[in-house]
Design a protein around this motif. Structure first.
Motif: not given
Length: 520
Positions: A256-258, A431-435, A455-457
């Motif tokens: 759910a958090e993801a 700049g990809e800290t959402d995760g 994560a982005e990848h």
């Protein structure tokens, strides 16, 4: 442009008896067709008896046929639509092509704000982005094409195959006898029985990739992986996107958090969500399509230029003559045991037709099990596979193994380690800290039961956990592995460090304190 509108247009390619169409009929789709359903293909004369007959030339069928033929077996492969199945034609390949294009558009639009780059207005060429996808799909198509499999020694039959006996299939008026058979006919997009939907017309994953013009307003029914991926991509292209879902949040199967992180980013990209809602009817009004949604006891009206239905999949069991073969099936698909055998012990089934894991890579590995068990008296079991998957939103959600709730249900006591990407230097720099990375361990040990990575990848990275699980390497083993700095994959090592620090209980700290007092 809809599955509910069967009229054939001059720029449309549709194999006889098929329910898939390729549009527009440009040079790229002509090249695709020459591979996946050659217009002048002549079916071969059947052999007296085949070691293996495979029905369906998606990933599961292709791997089955190529693997068996490579081992020297006499193999026939039957496909009524397009070879390559959903993955090549209307799934993984085209979707990732346009997702990448949409990400490039988003990066251009935010370059000035995020990186001080040049400013860019949203005036991209959607038609060019879709043309690029078609060109790349055609470029990849030979690997799945009929000519290649003929050259591998497989007898390729284009047409509707159906069982007429427990050991015989008919296709194109020809009878194929077999020692073993594999059903790999996959699944198709399901459509809910919404009044007016068929009359108004709608898109599914089988038709959305034929678009050449960007819809100004797109309503997406369903917030699963396909719905979310396409909603975010089209919002980044510039469509006004509304997602209607009866679930409380996107991607209800995921952590759910993801899911919350993905939903927040999608909202930032311009996607509007109507959760806890259902579409009650669709109407055409004065040249416009109106989607009527029931939510919180109220009815709302949403205008739509296009509607994308993404509410699940239906197995392709119709027209196969499964009764004649003695194969048990239901609306959920073909019933198989852990060795992928059907109720007819001559016949196996793999992929979306028989598995809860409806992924290309799942079909691939299930096919490998079916080859072992059908041709070589193997005892490989599907339940022993360690299955990863990924939803290709931005950021991506990748998972492997069990979720915490599944581990608890299986009787495991669980320790969970969570590492925010804000603690990973490369993620900060990108700049990809959402995760985050979340690893579930068997309590008191470093044995990995499952993991989720946002994560982005993430899809490119999650296999490190999968390799560890398959080979019995614990989280501490990952921690002992040197990772290049700075990379986002350092998240795995940092998670191991976090787990190791958690082992330093107050009692252990006292022991170390005593040790260092004695050895000053």
């Amino acid at each position: 442009m809809s599955l509910s509108t069967p009229a054939r247009r001059p720029d449309t390619v549709e194999p006889a008896g098929g329910n898939l169409r390729i549009e527009p009929f440009d040079e790229h789709n002509r090249k695709l067709l020459e591979n996946v359903h050659p217009p002048r293909w002549v079916n071969p004369t059947p052999k007296d008896r085949y070691h293996l007959v495979v029905i369906g030339a998606g990933t599961g069928g292709l791997v089955s046929a190529a693997g068996a033929a490579g081992l020297g077996a006499k193999v026939a492969l039957i496909e009524r639509h397009f070879m390559g199945g959903d993955c090549l034609n209307v799934g993984c390949v085209p979707s990732k092509g346009i997702i990448r294009a949409a990400r490039a558009w988003q990066e251009a639009a935010t370059a000035r704000q995020v990186f001080g780059g040049p400013s860019a207005a949203r005036d991209g060429d959607f038609g060019a982005a879709m043309e690029r996808m078609r060109r790349l799909r055609a470029r990849l198509s030979p690997i799945d094409g009929a000519p290649r499999f003929r050259d591998l020694g497989v007898d390729v039959f284009l047409g509707q195959g159906r069982f007429v006996a427990p050991d015989r299939v008919e296709v194109d008026g020809k009878s194929l006898r077999f020692r073993r058979a594999i059903i790999a006919t996959g699944a198709r997009a399901a459509a809910p029985p919404i009044p007016g939907l068929a009359e108004a017309g709608y898109l599914t994953n089988e038709t959305i990739f034929s678009l050449t013009q960007l819809p100004a307003r797109l309503v997406v029914i369903g917030a699963g992986p396909i719905g979310c991926e396409m909603a975010q991509a089209f919002a980044r292209f510039g469509s006004a996107v509304t997602v209607v879902s009866n679930a409380p949040h996107v991607l209800p199967r995921e952590d759910a958090e993801a899911a919350a992180i993905v939903e927040r980013v999608m909202q930032h990209d311009g996607v509007t969500f109507l959760h806890g809602s259902r579409v009650v009817r669709v109407e055409r009004q004065g040249g416009e399509t109106m989607v009527y949604v029931q939510r919180d006891g109220r009815e709302e009206r949403i205008p739509a230029e296009q509607i994308l239905v993404a509410v699940g999949r239906a197995p392709n069991v119709e027209g196969l003559g499964l009764e004649a073969a003695g194969v048990v099936y239901s609306e959920a698909g073909v019933a198989v045991d852990d060795r992928l055998r059907t109720s007819n012990r001559r016949i196996y089934a793999v992929g979306d037709i028989a598995s809860e894991y409806q992924f290309t890579h799942a079909a691939d590995f299930l096919a490998r099990i079916a080859i072992q068990n059908s041709l070589f008296f193997g005892r490989a079991r599907a339940s022993r596979l360690v299955m990863p998957w990924c939803t290709y939103t931005s950021p991506e959600i990748a998972h492997v193994g069990m979720y915490e709730k599944d581990a608890v249900a299986a009787g495991h006591a669980v320790d969970t380690v969570t590492l925010p990407l804000e603690e990973v230097d490369r993620a900060v720099l990108d700049g990809e800290t959402d995760g985050f990375l979340r690893v579930h361990l068997k309590r008191g040990t470093d044995q990995i039961l499952g993991a989720t990575l946002v994560a982005e990848h993430a899809g490119d990275m999650i296999s490190e956990i999968g390799v560890a699980m398959v080979n019995g390497v614990g989280l501490s083993g990952i921690g002992r592995t040197i990772h290049p700095y700075p990379t986002q994959a350092e998240a795995f090592r940092k998670a191991a460090d976090t787990w190791r620090r958690g082992k330093l209980t107050p009692k252990v700290r006292k022991v170390f304190a005593l040790f260092f007092r004695l050895f000053r």
